[in-house]
Design a protein around this motif. Structure first.
Motif, PDB file in Angstrom:
ATOM      1  N   GLY A 117     -14.224  -0.732   3.409  1.00 55.74           N
ATOM      2  CA  GLY A 117     -13.484   0.218   4.068  1.00 55.74           C
ATOM      3  C   GLY A 117     -13.031  -0.298   5.496  1.00 55.74           C
ATOM      4  O   GLY A 117     -12.440   0.559   6.406  1.00 55.74           O
ATOM      5  N   MET A 118     -13.186  -1.520   5.699  1.00 53.66           N
ATOM      6  CA  MET A 118     -13.065  -1.975   7.106  1.00 53.66           C
ATOM      7  C   MET A 118     -11.594  -2.306   7.501  1.00 53.66           C
ATOM      8  O   MET A 118     -11.197  -2.557   8.576  1.00 53.66           O
ATOM      9  CB  MET A 118     -13.755  -3.341   7.319  1.00 53.66           C
ATOM     10  N   LEU A 119     -10.860  -2.469   6.371  1.00 55.15           N
ATOM     11  CA  LEU A 119      -9.329  -2.675   6.329  1.00 55.15           C
ATOM     12  C   LEU A 119      -8.532  -1.598   6.882  1.00 55.15           C
ATOM     13  O   LEU A 119      -8.998  -0.528   6.844  1.00 55.15           O
ATOM     14  CB  LEU A 119      -8.633  -3.282   5.158  1.00 55.15           C
ATOM     15  N   SER A 120      -7.256  -1.917   7.419  1.00 54.07           N
ATOM     16  CA  SER A 120      -6.577  -0.634   7.971  1.00 54.07           C
ATOM     17  C   SER A 120      -5.977   0.019   6.676  1.00 54.07           C
ATOM     18  O   SER A 120      -6.160  -0.359   5.582  1.00 54.07           O
ATOM     19  CB  SER A 120      -5.142  -1.043   8.600  1.00 54.07           C
ATOM     20  N   GLY A 121      -6.114   1.653   6.706  1.00 53.23           N
ATOM     21  CA  GLY A 121      -5.702   2.380   5.565  1.00 53.23           C
ATOM     22  C   GLY A 121      -4.492   2.016   4.911  1.00 53.23           C
ATOM     23  O   GLY A 121      -4.492   2.129   3.399  1.00 53.23           O
ATOM     24  N   VAL A 122      -3.569   1.479   5.446  1.00 53.34           N
ATOM     25  CA  VAL A 122      -2.231   0.940   4.909  1.00 53.34           C
ATOM     26  C   VAL A 122      -2.273  -0.287   4.102  1.00 53.34           C
ATOM     27  O   VAL A 122      -2.159  -0.137   3.027  1.00 53.34           O
ATOM     28  CB  VAL A 122      -1.069   0.604   5.965  1.00 53.34           C
ATOM     29  N   MET A 123      -3.142  -1.191   4.639  1.00 52.91           N
ATOM     30  CA  MET A 123      -3.398  -2.578   3.956  1.00 52.91           C
ATOM     31  C   MET A 123      -4.293  -2.120   2.826  1.00 52.91           C
ATOM     32  O   MET A 123      -4.148  -2.862   1.550  1.00 52.91           O
ATOM     33  CB  MET A 123      -4.086  -3.752   4.841  1.00 52.91           C
ATOM     34  N   GLU A 124      -5.205  -1.268   2.835  1.00 53.83           N
ATOM     35  CA  GLU A 124      -6.214  -0.896   1.720  1.00 53.83           C
ATOM     36  C   GLU A 124      -5.482  -0.517   0.769  1.00 53.83           C
ATOM     37  O   GLU A 124      -5.726  -0.751  -0.615  1.00 53.83           O
ATOM     38  CB  GLU A 124      -7.343  -0.079   2.228  1.00 53.83           C
ATOM     39  N   LYS A 125      -4.690   0.554   0.679  1.00 51.71           N
ATOM     40  CA  LYS A 125      -3.586   1.280   0.105  1.00 51.71           C
ATOM     41  C   LYS A 125      -2.814   0.249  -0.744  1.00 51.71           C
ATOM     42  O   LYS A 125      -2.825   0.283  -1.953  1.00 51.71           O
ATOM     43  CB  LYS A 125      -3.127   2.411   0.805  1.00 51.71           C
ATOM     44  N   GLU A 126      -2.306  -0.686   0.068  1.00 52.42           N
ATOM     45  CA  GLU A 126      -1.339  -1.753  -0.657  1.00 52.42           C
ATOM     46  C   GLU A 126      -2.299  -2.578  -1.618  1.00 52.42           C
ATOM     47  O   GLU A 126      -1.818  -2.682  -2.743  1.00 52.42           O
ATOM     48  CB  GLU A 126      -0.756  -2.648   0.277  1.00 52.42           C
ATOM     49  N   MET A 127      -3.463  -2.921  -1.163  1.00 54.33           N
ATOM     50  CA  MET A 127      -4.199  -3.706  -2.239  1.00 54.33           C
ATOM     51  C   MET A 127      -4.708  -2.825  -3.266  1.00 54.33           C
ATOM     52  O   MET A 127      -4.770  -3.553  -4.547  1.00 54.33           O
ATOM     53  CB  MET A 127      -5.455  -4.251  -1.406  1.00 54.33           C
ATOM     54  N   ASP A 128      -5.090  -1.713  -3.083  1.00 62.67           N
ATOM     55  CA  ASP A 128      -5.527  -0.783  -4.148  1.00 62.67           C
ATOM     56  C   ASP A 128      -4.320  -0.591  -5.339  1.00 62.67           C
ATOM     57  O   ASP A 128      -4.643  -0.758  -6.475  1.00 62.67           O
ATOM     58  CB  ASP A 128      -5.794   0.488  -3.816  1.00 62.67           C
ATOM     59  N   HIS A 129      -3.131  -0.370  -4.600  1.00 63.54           N
ATOM     60  CA  HIS A 129      -1.840  -0.518  -5.706  1.00 63.54           C
ATOM     61  C   HIS A 129      -1.769  -1.701  -6.430  1.00 63.54           C
ATOM     62  O   HIS A 129      -1.632  -1.598  -7.600  1.00 63.54           O
ATOM     63  CB  HIS A 129      -0.676  -0.117  -4.628  1.00 63.54           C
ATOM     64  N   LEU A 130      -1.537  -3.011  -5.700  1.00 67.05           N
ATOM     65  CA  LEU A 130      -1.763  -4.175  -6.360  1.00 67.05           C
ATOM     66  C   LEU A 130      -2.937  -4.384  -7.550  1.00 67.05           C
ATOM     67  O   LEU A 130      -2.291  -4.869  -8.692  1.00 67.05           O
ATOM     68  CB  LEU A 130      -1.556  -5.217  -5.444  1.00 67.05           C
ATOM     69  N   LEU A 131      -4.012  -4.043  -7.156  1.00 68.37           N
ATOM     70  CA  LEU A 131      -5.051  -4.158  -8.194  1.00 68.37           C
ATOM     71  C   LEU A 131      -4.749  -3.215  -9.497  1.00 68.37           C
ATOM     72  O   LEU A 131      -4.860  -3.694 -10.423  1.00 68.37           O
ATOM     73  CB  LEU A 131      -6.306  -3.702  -7.664  1.00 68.37           C
ATOM     74  N   ASN A 132      -4.290  -2.179  -9.130  1.00 67.35           N
ATOM     75  CA  ASN A 132      -3.810  -1.029 -10.583  1.00 67.35           C
ATOM     76  C   ASN A 132      -2.927  -1.757 -10.964  1.00 67.35           C
ATOM     77  O   ASN A 132      -2.812  -1.237 -12.469  1.00 67.35           O
ATOM     78  CB  ASN A 132      -3.615   0.348  -9.759  1.00 67.35           C
ATOM     79  N   GLU A 133      -1.748  -2.114 -10.386  1.00 67.44           N
ATOM     80  CA  GLU A 133      -0.639  -2.991 -11.182  1.00 67.44           C
ATOM     81  C   GLU A 133      -0.804  -4.273 -12.050  1.00 67.44           C
ATOM     82  O   GLU A 133      -0.653  -4.096 -13.209  1.00 67.44           O
ATOM     83  CB  GLU A 133       0.499  -3.318 -10.197  1.00 67.44           C
ATOM     84  N   LEU A 134      -1.987  -4.718 -11.411  1.00 69.68           N
ATOM     85  CA  LEU A 134      -2.446  -6.175 -12.191  1.00 69.68           C
ATOM     86  C   LEU A 134      -3.007  -5.743 -13.460  1.00 69.68           C
ATOM     87  O   LEU A 134      -2.812  -6.077 -14.622  1.00 69.68           O
ATOM     88  CB  LEU A 134      -3.334  -6.839 -11.499  1.00 69.68           C
ATOM     89  N   ARG A 135      -3.843  -4.510 -13.495  1.00 70.08           N
ATOM     90  CA  ARG A 135      -4.545  -4.121 -14.472  1.00 70.08           C
ATOM     91  C   ARG A 135      -3.882  -3.547 -15.610  1.00 70.08           C
ATOM     92  O   ARG A 135      -4.088  -3.620 -16.736  1.00 70.08           O
ATOM     93  CB  ARG A 135      -5.876  -3.034 -13.964  1.00 70.08           C
ATOM     94  N   ARG A 136      -2.711  -2.837 -15.040  1.00 68.00           N
ATOM     95  CA  ARG A 136      -1.962  -2.120 -15.945  1.00 68.00           C
ATOM     96  C   ARG A 136      -0.860  -3.021 -16.582  1.00 68.00           C
ATOM     97  O   ARG A 136      -0.486  -3.062 -17.600  1.00 68.00           O
ATOM     98  CB  ARG A 136      -0.931  -0.927 -15.221  1.00 68.00           C
ATOM     99  N   CYS A 137      -0.270  -4.067 -15.768  1.00 67.91           N
ATOM    100  CA  CYS A 137       0.649  -4.798 -16.134  1.00 67.91           C
ATOM    101  C   CYS A 137       0.549  -6.406 -16.627  1.00 67.91           C
ATOM    102  O   CYS A 137       1.327  -6.802 -17.467  1.00 67.91           O
ATOM    103  CB  CYS A 137       1.883  -4.800 -14.885  1.00 67.91           C
ATOM    104  N   VAL A 138      -0.603  -6.718 -16.270  1.00 68.01           N
ATOM    105  CA  VAL A 138      -0.771  -8.348 -16.480  1.00 68.01           C
ATOM    106  C   VAL A 138      -1.670  -8.283 -17.536  1.00 68.01           C
ATOM    107  O   VAL A 138      -3.042  -7.809 -17.390  1.00 68.01           O
ATOM    108  CB  VAL A 138      -1.394  -8.804 -15.139  1.00 68.01           C
ATOM    109  N   ARG A 139      -1.443  -9.209 -18.544  1.00 68.59           N
ATOM    110  CA  ARG A 139      -2.400  -9.512 -19.603  1.00 68.59           C
ATOM    111  C   ARG A 139      -3.124 -10.531 -19.215  1.00 68.59           C
ATOM    112  O   ARG A 139      -2.988 -11.839 -18.825  1.00 68.59           O
ATOM    113  CB  ARG A 139      -1.397 -10.072 -20.923  1.00 68.59           C
ATOM    114  N   CYS A 140      -4.625 -10.356 -19.242  1.00 73.00           N
ATOM    115  CA  CYS A 140      -5.494 -11.105 -18.705  1.00 73.00           C
ATOM    116  C   CYS A 140      -5.665 -12.648 -19.690  1.00 73.00           C
ATOM    117  O   CYS A 140      -5.640 -12.257 -21.015  1.00 73.00           O
ATOM    118  CB  CYS A 140      -6.907 -10.343 -18.563  1.00 73.00           C
ATOM    119  N   ASN A 141      -5.842 -13.531 -18.930  1.00 69.29           N
ATOM    120  CA  ASN A 141      -6.257 -14.751 -19.736  1.00 69.29           C
ATOM    121  C   ASN A 141      -7.407 -15.554 -19.146  1.00 69.29           C
ATOM    122  O   ASN A 141      -7.506 -15.378 -17.978  1.00 69.29           O
ATOM    123  CB  ASN A 141      -5.046 -15.852 -19.642  1.00 69.29           C
ATOM    124  N   THR A 142      -8.408 -16.008 -19.920  1.00 65.63           N
ATOM    125  CA  THR A 142      -9.538 -16.600 -19.636  1.00 65.63           C
ATOM    126  C   THR A 142      -9.464 -17.884 -19.710  1.00 65.63           C
ATOM    127  O   THR A 142      -8.604 -18.374 -20.332  1.00 65.63           O
ATOM    128  CB  THR A 142     -10.720 -15.709 -20.619  1.00 65.63           C
TER     129      THR A 142
END
Length: 257
Positions: A232-257
């Motif tokens: 929680g140390m980042l700014s609210g705006v940046m943390e929200k943007e990063m959370d959004h990106l993380l959700n997009e990655l989980r939803r849209c990107v096919r993981c490859n190991t």
């Protein structure tokens, strides 16, 4: 005996509290000169060897915080002396701090090659976040006064302070909880300095996602881990943007190991 307690890691720079004088022997300390970068203030003004200064600080019971590049290169240090312990009072069955600990910043110096890039601010904010108390200092030149007042938020001491209501004329103070909040402020204003790995990975993932490139699971998991460590140390705006990106990655990107 534990020689060093690591408090924060920012890329290849670690911020730590030295626990024993023997730990000083493990550091690579550059002593500066007219034609050489390094630490110069105490050597030039007092003729004092830095190894002796740092060891004596720890042996005297002072808190010695350091910033280290790589495995051993010292690039900054800050020395604090505890003047008063915190006082507590039981209120409704719970112990509450009624007067925080009082510390004196005895000195702080950054390697000349690493000045004006945020190392000093991160080092200081890391230290006071760890100490969690009121911090006094008495700058010995106008440049230092400006740095502590404008960059770190110190104010002039006008009233008696501490358990013994002492006067500290000519001193500046960073009051608790402002001292603790400083870490969040530094992380919010200078995220690339405090969390360089996270910011670099965030920008890389965002670019690759926009370009439709395949993103390995390891990168997504690492991003999630680094983001979680920010606590929680980042700014609210940046943390929200990063959370959004993380959700997009989980939803849209096919993981490859």
């Amino acid at each position: 005996m534990q020689e060093m307690e690591k408090i924060h890691q920012a890329g290849d720079i670690s911020y730590a509290l030295l626990m024993s004088s023997e730990a000083v022997d493990t550091l690579d300390i550059d002593v500066g000169a007219a034609d050489r970068e390094g630490f110069i203030y105490f050597h030039q003004k007092f003729g004092m060897p830095y190894t002796f200064l740092l060891k004596r600080s720890i042996e005297s019971g002072h808190f010695l915080f350091v910033s280290i590049a790589g495995n051993a290169k010292l690039i900054g240090f800050a020395r604090f002396e505890k003047l008063e312990e915190q006082t507590e009072k039981e209120i409704k069955g719970k112990m509450n701090v009624v007067s925080p600990s009082l510390f004196l910043l005895r000195s702080m110096e950054v390697h000349s090659s690493f000045r004006n890039c945020g190392i000093g601010r991160v080092l200081f904010s890391t230290a006071v976040y760890y100490l969690r108390g009121n911090v006094l200092t008495i700058p010995d030149n106008p440049e230092a006064t400006s740095f502590f007042s404008k960059k770190l938020g110190f104010t002039e001491v006008t009233d008696p302070i501490g358990n013994y209501r002492q006067k500290y004329e000519g001193y500046l103070m960073l009051a608790y909880p402002r001292a603790v909040a400083l870490w969040h402020e530094i992380a919010t204003r200078y995220p690339r300095i405090v969390y360089p790995e996270l910011i670099d990975l965030y920008e890389s993932l965002k670019f690759r996602l926009n370009m439709g490139k395949v993103i390995p699971c390891n990168d997504i998991n690492r991003f999630e881990t680094l983001l979680g460590k920010c606590d929680g140390m980042l700014s609210g705006v940046m943390e929200k943007e990063m959370d959004h990106l993380l959700n997009e990655l989980r939803r849209c990107v096919r993981c490859n190991t």
